[in-house]
Design an enzyme around this catalytic site. Structure first.
Site, PDB file in Angstrom:
ATOM      1  N   GLY A  28       0.558  -1.080  -0.287  1.00 57.65           N
ATOM      2  CA  GLY A  28      -0.067  -0.003  -0.010  1.00 57.65           C
ATOM      3  C   GLY A  28       0.796   1.832   0.045  1.00 57.65           C
ATOM      4  O   GLY A  28       2.172   0.822  -0.231  1.00 57.65           O
ATOM      5  N   GLY A  29       0.308   2.240   0.151  1.00 58.91           N
ATOM      6  CA  GLY A  29       0.978   3.206  -0.066  1.00 58.91           C
ATOM      7  C   GLY A  29       2.082   3.201   1.250  1.00 58.91           C
ATOM      8  O   GLY A  29       3.085   4.057   0.707  1.00 58.91           O
ATOM      9  N   GLN A  30       2.335   2.806   2.373  1.00 59.00           N
ATOM     10  CA  GLN A  30       3.008   2.563   3.206  1.00 59.00           C
ATOM     11  C   GLN A  30       4.265   2.050   2.961  1.00 59.00           C
ATOM     12  O   GLN A  30       4.931   1.829   3.800  1.00 59.00           O
ATOM     13  CB  GLN A  30       2.359   2.903   4.266  1.00 59.00           C
ATOM     14  CG  GLN A  30       1.831   4.080   4.942  1.00 59.00           C
ATOM     15  CD  GLN A  30       1.166   3.935   6.218  1.00 59.00           C
ATOM     16  OE1 GLN A  30       1.866   3.648   7.335  1.00 59.00           O
ATOM     17  NE2 GLN A  30      -0.179   4.406   7.004  1.00 59.00           N
ATOM     18  N   GLY A  31       4.038   0.738   2.349  1.00 62.02           N
ATOM     19  CA  GLY A  31       4.802  -0.345   1.715  1.00 62.02           C
ATOM     20  C   GLY A  31       3.969  -1.384   1.788  1.00 62.02           C
ATOM     21  O   GLY A  31       3.045  -1.631   1.733  1.00 62.02           O
ATOM     22  N   VAL A  41       3.723  -5.600   2.505  1.00 63.78           N
ATOM     23  CA  VAL A  41       3.733  -6.828   3.686  1.00 63.78           C
ATOM     24  C   VAL A  41       3.632  -7.846   3.163  1.00 63.78           C
ATOM     25  O   VAL A  41       3.903  -8.198   2.430  1.00 63.78           O
ATOM     26  CB  VAL A  41       2.105  -6.614   4.117  1.00 63.78           C
ATOM     27  CG1 VAL A  41       2.080  -7.663   5.351  1.00 63.78           C
ATOM     28  CG2 VAL A  41       1.414  -5.210   4.646  1.00 63.78           C
ATOM     29  N   ASP A  93      -6.470   7.151  10.968  1.00 65.40           N
ATOM     30  CA  ASP A  93      -6.869   6.649   9.266  1.00 65.40           C
ATOM     31  C   ASP A  93      -7.582   5.045   9.496  1.00 65.40           C
ATOM     32  O   ASP A  93      -7.336   4.170   8.420  1.00 65.40           O
ATOM     33  CB  ASP A  93      -5.042   6.366   8.633  1.00 65.40           C
ATOM     34  CG  ASP A  93      -5.608   6.176   7.200  1.00 65.40           C
ATOM     35  OD1 ASP A  93      -6.482   6.455   6.060  1.00 65.40           O
ATOM     36  OD2 ASP A  93      -4.483   5.348   6.995  1.00 65.40           O
TER      37      ASP A  93
END
Ligand SMILES: *[C@@H]1O[C@H](CO)[C@@H](O)[C@H](O)[C@H]1NC(C)=O
Ligand SMILES: *[C@@H]1O[C@H](CO)[C@@H](O)[C@H](O)[C@H]1NC(C)=O
Ligand SMILES: *[C@@H]1O[C@H](CO)[C@@H](O)[C@H](O)[C@H]1NC(C)=O
Ligand SMILES: *[C@@H]1O[C@H](CO)[C@@H](O)[C@H](O)[C@H]1NC(C)=O
Ligand SMILES: *[C@@H]1O[C@H](CO)[C@@H](O)[C@H](O)[C@H]1NC(C)=O
Ligand SMILES: *[C@@H]1O[C@H](CO)[C@@H](O)[C@H](O)[C@H]1NC(C)=O
Ligand SMILES: *[C@@H]1O[C@H](CO)[C@@H](O)[C@H](O)[C@H]1NC(C)=O
Ligand SMILES: *[C@@H]1O[C@H](CO)[C@@H](O)[C@H](O)[C@H]1NC(C)=O
Length: 756
Positions: free
Chosen positions: A443-446, A448, A559
């Site tokens: 996703g936007g953050q990294g 998984v 969020d």
């Protein structure tokens, strides 16, 4: 001469790879025992509620009774339980020790011992197999009958057979059960409820034959013996101490195989890739099987694994048949294998033959290239050793830079012992060096990854994108915040790794993906019942209420969205991703900068004021409620191909009293409209433009709990069934030794004795 060591290395390498993968595939849920005593318990069966597919049928729960040595697996409601002998996934069969009916006489008039055995299998996944069982009766001058009900027919089902013998010498040991000393008959399919009875004319009981038996037993298990007629309960005491083997077909009784192209039913059990669905052969429902070339458990995600045909051992009795690539080079491919003749060999046109075609010159060339490979390998090893030394220094630096020391200090001072600090090596091993196969989300953050730690513990490892130096301290704060949260609906943080450029977090692994995928994934959209939507909403709300108010200091999520709500294998919600979370300031004048958030879920008030409050989470949760009610994405494309914000259109439709037009058609039913309206009202309340007028998360959770209860009460409990047989003067209630009868409705079985 240098070729020998290289070859050795290659060989040992292959051998270790072999033993690692050919060891058994998991058959139970991660973390669940797969055996009780000597008996394997494959999912959907499981020891205890959390390990079985209890949501499909609670009788998949196995109770492992360790009063015995070895422990024995039991199924059914105590005290009416049955002991499991074995369970087969491929055949969808379960063998249990079944009950025996018997009558013993001391004289022609006195009954000394008796028992009526049967099973009530209503609501269980089990139906006695017609092909693998026979109704068997032992005795001279007796009729045994089996009576019961089938799920598809309200009429009583009765079948039976008669056995007659004038003296012990008119029978012979090992004879088939065709009427002299014992008899047997087949049974009907779909039997959900049965009892075995003996009908004996007491005035014609032979003195040599005191005991009579009737039972449903596995084909071929019983062979006639004269001792069984003459002894008092000798048959039970010697040959059937724990009961008689009985084969039950099991299946996922609720639902059926999706027809080609149809959406899979909700809770569809064949979850593994490379699996297929088969209609049950006995009774309603379906079962799952791994596709050809795959083996394992089709009921588990990724349960069916490729069979490596190339690793078949020569000792395998079916080697010739299973492994036709005898002289060639076998290469495993998913679902099969290819057989190639190796370098220097050529197919002889048959399946199993490869013959050498090498010339002398060719052999020399090959020899040369092998020795130069050794030299290159040596150079590489030296170069790597230099690199490694440099690398170790870097790792230490990262650990310091990423706040590793601060974390250690904090953990020591707060006595946090739930967080495990992993080394980079451990993380690499767990993710097979960040293998693409193990990516479960990005996703936007990294990214998984699914990782496997020692002891086979499955975890999710989040590798963030690069973060700037200011954030590093907050990152450590977050680890400390999360380590203190312990709630069943919040994903647990298990550990972290700080030795790398970007820190990594290790969470518990949640198997069923995100709520977003569950609601909106375009392939195989199955119907999601309202009860389940309510459960997910309630649990997520409880989790948010908990972090808002139950922890020592308020934590804001920051969020909230369906992508950040995960579902476990029983569709329990687990709130995840506290990347944007913050502790609420103690000082009233301080505020938290609103930094993150997702389009479609943004609280307009926070957006304007740049202040993050607990009511921002409430607003975002309101949007999640809308997704659950409408099954539309927060930003969706409507019929006119226009982009719409769900939070906007829903409010409009609600105000115009056009609720039915926007709700998900799958859940609209007259009986539940009240609950749906209340839910919509609650969502509207959460979406109030003025933060102060929104309810708190605690109020939302309480409201949802109440609505769940109202919805639950609409589910009624079925009436139990009871049986009562009458035979002439003889009448008996059925008290089965197995899964219990417990009822009062009467079904009369009157046999015309004169016709026998
Ligand atoms: C285990 O079996 C024993 C003997 O039949 C019984 O008394 C006991 O209640 C059982 N325990 C459980 C937990 O089922
Ligand atoms: C599953 O596949 C195996 C092997 O192909 C087969 O023997 C078995 O009968 C199948 N099971 C069912 C329930 O169809
Ligand atoms: C079985 O035994 C009980 C008492 O032990 C007796 O009341 C009952 O009538 C007997 N049933 C049959 C079918 O003989
Ligand atoms: C059965 O046969 C055996 C010999 O085969 C004999 O000794 C015995 O007396 C017979 N029993 C009866 C009850 O006829
Ligand atoms: C029961 O057996 C006795 C002898 O043991 C006999 O006198 C009597 O007639 C028998 N009763 C019946 C009903 O057959
Ligand atoms: C039981 O057997 C006796 C003697 O063999 C016979 O007279 C009687 O009619 C039989 N009773 C029934 C109910 O079959
Ligand atoms: C089985 O399906 C029926 C109707 O589709 C539903 O009411 C029931 O709750 C389901 N039972 C289980 C155990 O899922
Ligand atoms: C058994 O049940 C299945 C599914 O409900 C039905 O199609 C079949 O006709 C039934 N068979 C018998 C013999 O009742």
């Amino acid at each position: 001469m240098k070729e020998a060591p290289l070859l050795m290395i290659l060989i040992t390498f292959q051998v270790t790879a072999l033993s690692a993968t050919s060891s058994g595939l998991p058959i139970s849920l991660p973390g669940c025992p797969d055996k009780c005593g000597d008996v394997s318990i494959p999912y959907p069966f499981g020891i205890g509620k959390g390990c079985a597919a209890a949501s499909m049928n609670r009788y998949f729960i196995v109770n492992c009774n360790s009063t015995f040595q070895p422990p024995r697996p039991m199924v059914g409601d105590p005290p009416a339980t049955a002991e499991i002998m074995d369970i087969s996934l491929e055949q969808a069969e379960m063998r249990v020790y079944g009950p025996i009916s018997y009558n013993c006489f001391t004289s022609n008039t006195t009954v000394m011992d008796n028992n009526t055995g049967g099973f009530d299998l209503v609501d269980t996944p089990f139906i006695p197999s017609t092909t693998r069982n026979r109704f068997t009766v032992i005795g001279c001058n007796t009729m045994g009958i089996i009576g019961g009900y089938t799920h598809s027919n309200p009429d009583l089902y009765v079948a039976g057979c008669y056995s007659y013998c004038q003296g012990i010498n008119s029978t012979s040991n090992g004879a088939p059960c065709t009427g002299k000393g014992c008899c047997e008959t087949t049974i009907t399919p779909n039997l959900t409820d049965y009892a075995a009875l003996l009908i004996i004319n007491q005035s014609s009981v032979w003195t040599f034959n005191p005991c009579f038996y009737a039972m449903l037993a596995e084909v071929g298990w019983y062979s006639f013996r004269q001792q069984d007629l003459v002894g008092r309960l000798g048959f039970i005491k010697e040959r059937a101490k724990r009961g008689v083997p009985l084969v039950a077909d099991w299946a996922i009784r609720n639902g059926s195989c999706p027809k080609d192209g149809a959406k899979a039913p909700f809770g569809y059990a064949c979850v593994s890739s490379n699996s297929y669905c088969v209609d049950a052969i006995n009774g309603p429902g379906y079962m799952c099987n791994c596709s050809e070339g795959y083996e394992g458990n089709p009921y588990l995600p990724r349960g069916c694994q490729d069979i490596d045909e190339c690793k078949l051992n020569k000792q395998n009795p079916n080697y010739e048949e299973l492994y036709p690539c005898k002289n060639g080079v076998c290469r495993n491919i998913p679902g099969g294998y290819v057989c190639k003749c190796g370098i220097g060999k050529r197919s002889d046109g048959k399946n199993s033959g490869c013959r050498p075609v090498l010339t002398q010159a060719e052999q020399v060339v090959i020899g040369l290239s092998v020795s130069s490979a050794v030299v290159i390998a040596l150079i590489c090893m030296l170069a790597m050793r230099f690199q490694r030394r440099k690398y170790r220094k870097e790792k230490d630096a990262y650990f310091r830079k990423n706040g590793g020391l601060k974390l250690y200090d904090e953990m020591r001072s707060r006595q946090v012992d739930t967080i495990h600090i992993l080394t980079e090596k451990e993380v690499k091993k767990a993710t097979e060096n960040y293998s693409n196969d193990r990516v479960i989300g990005c996703g936007g953050q990294g990214m998984v990854y699914r990782g496997t730690l020692d002891h086979d513990k499955v975890v999710a490892i989040k590798k963030s994108k690069v973060i700037n130096d200011n954030c590093r301290e907050e990152f450590v704060n977050e680890i400390i915040i999360l380590s203190q949260i312990n709630h069943r609906n919040i994903v647990r943080l298990l550990g972290c790794c700080l030795e790398v450029d970007v820190p990594m977090l290790v969470y518990e692994f949640i198997s069923n993906g995100t709520l977003f995928e569950f609601l909106h994934s375009s392939d195989c959209k199955s119907v999601i019942p309202l009860d389940l939507r309510l459960k997910i909403a309630t649990q997520s709300a409880e989790a948010l209420a908990y972090i808002h108010s139950s922890t020592s200091r308020t934590i804001l999520h920051g969020d909230v969205k369906s992508l950040n709500i995960l579902l476990d294998d029983e569709y329990n919600a687990k709130v995840a991703d506290f990347g944007a979370s913050a502790l609420k300031p103690i000082n009233k004048d301080d505020f938290i900068m609103f930094i993150q958030g997702t389009l479609g879920y943004l609280d307009p008030e926070s957006f304007v004021s740049h202040h993050l409050t607990d009511k921002s989470d409430v607003y975002s949760f309101g949007v999640v409620l809308l997704e659950l009610l409408t099954r539309k994405k927060p930003i969706y494309i409507d019929n006119l191909d226009e982009q719409k914000a769900l939070s906007h259109t829903f409010v409009l439709m609600f105000q115009q009293k056009q609720l039915r037009d926007i709700l998900d058609a799958d859940i609209i039913e007259d009986e539940v409209m009240l609950v749906l309206e209340k839910l919509a009202e609650l969502a509207m309340h959460c979406l109030n433009p003025i933060g102060d007028e929104r309810p708190t998360m605690k109020e939302v959770a309480e409201r949802l709990q109440m609505l769940s209860r109202i919805q639950m009460q609409q589910v009624t409990t079925p009436n139990p069934i009871r049986m009562h047989y009458t035979y002439g003067e003889l009448s008996m209630s059925i008290q089965s030794g197995g899964m219990k009868y417990q009822s009062s409705d009467t079904a009369k079985l009157v046999l015309d004795v004169d016709r026998l």
